[in-house]
Design a protein around this motif. Structure first.
Motif, mmCIF file in Angstrom:
data_model
loop_
_atom_site.group_PDB
_atom_site.id
_atom_site.type_symbol
_atom_site.label_atom_id
_atom_site.label_comp_id
_atom_site.label_asym_id
_atom_site.label_seq_id
_atom_site.Cartn_x
_atom_site.Cartn_y
_atom_site.Cartn_z
ATOM 1 N N LEU B 93 0.732 -1.152 -0.069
ATOM 2 C CA LEU B 93 -0.139 -0.168 0.056
ATOM 3 C C LEU B 93 0.811 1.221 -0.017
ATOM 4 C CD1 LEU B 93 -2.588 -0.863 2.524
ATOM 5 C CD2 LEU B 93 -2.940 -0.869 0.228
ATOM 6 N N ALA B 94 1.907 1.400 0.715
ATOM 7 C CA ALA B 94 2.895 2.254 1.011
ATOM 8 C C ALA B 94 3.259 2.548 -0.457
ATOM 9 C CB ALA B 94 4.015 2.246 2.025
ATOM 10 N N LEU B 95 3.825 1.678 -1.038
ATOM 11 C CA LEU B 95 4.432 1.632 -2.481
ATOM 12 C C LEU B 95 3.428 2.363 -3.420
ATOM 13 C CD1 LEU B 95 7.219 1.020 -3.450
ATOM 14 C CD2 LEU B 95 6.025 -0.928 -4.607
ATOM 15 N N LEU B 97 0.741 4.412 -2.896
ATOM 16 C CA LEU B 97 0.629 5.832 -2.191
ATOM 17 C C LEU B 97 1.692 6.555 -2.778
ATOM 18 C CD1 LEU B 97 -0.983 5.231 1.201
ATOM 19 C CD2 LEU B 97 -1.950 5.960 -0.834
ATOM 20 N N LEU B 98 3.055 6.221 -2.445
ATOM 21 C CA LEU B 98 4.517 6.775 -2.768
ATOM 22 C C LEU B 98 4.434 6.899 -4.229
ATOM 23 C CD1 LEU B 98 6.836 7.993 -1.708
ATOM 24 C CD2 LEU B 98 7.938 5.887 -2.223
ATOM 25 N N GLY B 101 2.097 9.735 -5.535
ATOM 26 C CA GLY B 101 2.320 10.907 -5.156
ATOM 27 C C GLY B 101 3.609 11.439 -6.021
ATOM 28 N N LEU B 102 4.462 10.366 -5.883
ATOM 29 C CA LEU B 102 5.706 10.794 -6.544
ATOM 30 C C LEU B 102 5.692 11.107 -8.207
ATOM 31 C CD1 LEU B 102 8.599 11.379 -5.340
ATOM 32 C CD2 LEU B 102 9.074 8.681 -6.008
#
Lengths: 360, 306
Positions: B93-95, B97-98, B101-102
């Protein structure tokens, strides 16, 4: 050089407290590097991003307004994730909460009575719960992966809202803008003078109630056991399917509440976009708060700063507010990385050749 | 060109990104790792592919950049979940979201610019065959790559020793470790392969499907690719079948929309997501079908004892 994990004899209490703080510190450090790469003075930029938003009364109010939905959703997700149930469709449940609650002012714009406000809030909770029940039932009945189904439903909810505000629910007097009538009177939440509205109180109530549930009740114990040791939970006679449904209804209801809270305050009507991704950011809030309701309260404020900082970066630094999403993503990465230090000791082994193992 | 031929060609363009991402994730999951960050790796592939091809004028450099971006993202995931044994679901999930965004930040200056389209490479002779020719041999390089990847993954996974080791690690990492196989290195390799495929898939979107950069242009395709892997019960050939079925649904929605039938466009747009849910329910409801091939260790962390 090699990284090696050594299992600690027991959870490190010190690291459990420190890890979110280390994660924030590392995020700020990386943030400084990003600003420097973009040709800004990193110290000035970091000040504008992280400190300035909490330096004036007006911006602290804004912070609370931003943190309100994050805390409401985050605290529900914290319980979900503790139970090892992965609801990542909070954004969709937020949308459906707003749609269900918005039904009242859109269908009966003339209906003004003290009853309207609680009814709308209740409908919002029901909307979120009903939408969250779908992945829960599909999981319990068919074993369908709740991560994928709940996420797919986020897109569907977005299309439903889009269709409503462009089609049947469009304000006939609204010059063809894709918006419903603006809410007023009892269709809006009361505020405390400024912009902080009753949602903030509801968020704190949710935090306190869930802190008690998790710390002091059998339900909370059930959630902990089934999340951490499913086999033990099964022997204790706890029902996995009931907990799946419970977690989804709880987090969905809170997300729905956050959604209707937003349209009854800052947004003030239904429109194609009602949330800047609160439902996804709340996932980070839940982890930064260590899946603990009280922790979520602080984490929500922290992530609220990231939204405000993004706006400040845009206005003052001339940088895109998309930097906020980048910081949020990096923060979650660092939290997860630091969390492994609670269970493991990380050792960096240097040296060209591995040494012979000592005789055991 | 006949009407049917045109429809099939558009279905292939819509299916290829799903197929590329899903075949990569299949290898990752076969090794016992669940990387939910496909969407994030894909969108990074899309933006980096676009940025490099726009700056250099070469779509092929763009393809390479897309792969590199996907691999870079997958290494972040690998470091967290394999080296630091972080929770795979949360890290995935973090990947995502990042990545979302990025990519928004990187791609900001590229919004609305005309991209360089990856041109079709017709294979001389073969592409002249009526009907089959343009469909199978008149495509761009990434479509050929998707055909080749399905064949290669299918062969390696079930006909070679390498595939056997990957499946062994995915089914029982403790035993595989005891037999002397490097669980962590093999998983790193599989995760990187998955990242390369996801990056490639994103590159296909921004270089061939719609040669431009739009924020969040992956539109949930990474998640659908994840669902496809479940739908295929971890078999490469079924991934291909599933991807083309989904592509067909996607295109069908567009055709119905264009025909101006009185169905709201939003309903047709949500069709792929609804179909994904239905497909998941059907496959998951069938216990024998879904259990047989599920990697037993999927999503579990492994810490080698020393």
């Amino acid at each position: 050089m090699k990284l090696i994990l050594e299992k600690r004899a027991e959870h490190s209490q010190k690291m459990a407290v420190l890890s979110p703080l280390i994660a924030i510190a590392l995020t700020v450090l990386v943030g400084g590097i990003i600003f420097a790469v973009r040709g800004l003075n990193p110290f000035y930029a970091l000040y504008i991003y992280f400190i300035d938003p909490v330096m004036s009364l007006w911006s602290i109010e804004q912070l609370v307004v931003k943190a309100t939905p994050l805390i409401l959703i985050g605290v529900g997700l914290a319980i979900c994730f503790t139970a090892n149930v992965w609801n990542i469709g909070a954004e969709g449940q937020l949308t459906m909460g707003a749609v269900f609650g918005g039904l009242l002012p859109v269908m009966f714009p003339e209906f003004q009575s003290p009853l309207v406000m609680p009814l709308m809030l209740l409908l919002g909770v029901i909307g979120g719960m009903a939408y969250a029940a779908i992945p829960a039932l599909l999981k319990n009945r068919f074993g369908a992966n709740e991560i994928l189904t709940s996420l797919m439903l986020v897109y569907v909810a977005g299309f439903i809202l889009d269709w409503l505000v462009r089609g049947p629910w469009r304000d006939p007097m609204g010059f063809n803008f894709p918006k419903t009538v603006t809410f007023d009177g009892w269709q809006l939440l009361p505020t405390f003078g400024g912009t902080i509205h009753m949602g903030a109180v509801l968020a704190v109530v949710a935090v306190v109630v869930l802190a008690v549930v998790m710390g002091r009740t059998l339900k909370g114990f059930e959630i902990l056991v089934l999340g951490n040791a499913p086999r033990a939970g099964a022997f204790a006679g706890f029902s996995r399917t009931k907990i799946v449904l419970f977690s989804f209804l709880l987090s969905g209801g809170l997300a729905g509440l956050a959604g209707i809270g937003e349209v009854m305050s800052t947004v003030g009507q239904l429109q194609p976009t009602i949330s800047p991704g609160y439902g996804f950011t709340a996932i980070i809030v839940a982890f930064l708060g260590r899946l603990n309701p009280i922790g979520v309260l602080f984490a929500g404020l922290m992530l609220g700063i990231s939204y405000l900082g993004g706006e400040a970066a845009q206005v003052t630094l001339g940088m895109s507010d998309k930097i906020a999403k980048v910081f949020q993503g990096i923060l979650l990465f660092f939290i997860l990385a630091c969390d492994s230090m609670i269970l493991y000791r990380i050792r960096l082994i240097t040296g060209a050749k591995p040494q012979a193992a000592p005789a055991e | 060109m006949g009407a049917l031929e045109a429809v099939i060609l558009t279905i292939i363009t819509a299916s290829t990104p799903l197929l590329l991402a899903a075949i990569g994730e299949l290898v990752v999951e076969r090794s016992g790792v669940l990387n939910l960050g496909v969407e994030g790796m894909m969108v990074m592939g899309a933006v980096c592919g676009f940025a490099v091809s726009y700056s250099t004028g070469s779509p092929y450099l763009g393809v390479l950049a897309a792969i590199a971006a996907g691999v870079f993202m997958s290494l972040l995931f690998g470091f967290l979940t394999l080296t630091l044994v972080a929770n795979q679901v949360a890290t995935g999930l973090a990947l995502t979201l990042l990545g979302l965004g990025l990519s928004g930040l990187i791609g900001e200056s590229f919004v609305g610019l005309p991209g360089v389209k990856l041109t079709a490479l017709a294979i001389p002779g073969l592409s002249q065959i009526p009907f089959i020719g343009p469909i199978l041999f008149g495509q761009d390089i990434l479509v050929y790559a998707s055909f080749a990847l399905v064949a290669a993954v299918s062969y390696v996974m079930f006909k070679t020793r390498t595939g056997l080791i990957i499946r062994a690690i995915g089914d029982n990492h403790t035993s595989a470790h005891a037999l002397g196989y490097g669980v962590i290195p093999v998983r790193y390799a599989c995760v990187m392969f998955g990242g390369a495929c996801a990056g490639l898939s994103g590159g296909y979107l921004s270089l061939a499907y719609t040669p431009q950069w739009i924020e969040n242009m992956t539109g949930g395709r990474g998640w659908i690719a994840l669902a496809l892997v479940v739908f295929s019960t971890w078999l490469p050939k079924r991934v291909a079948i599933g991807a083309y079925l989904f592509g067909a649904v996607w295109i069908m929605g567009l055709y119905v929309q264009a025909a101006g039938v009185g169905i709201p466009s939003q309903f047709l747009s949500s069709l792929p997501y609804l179909v994904t849910i239905v497909a998941l329910v059907i496959i998951s409801g069938n216990k024998t079908l879904s259990r047989v091939n599920t990697p037993a260790c999927i999503g579990q962390s492994f810490v080698p004892d020393r």
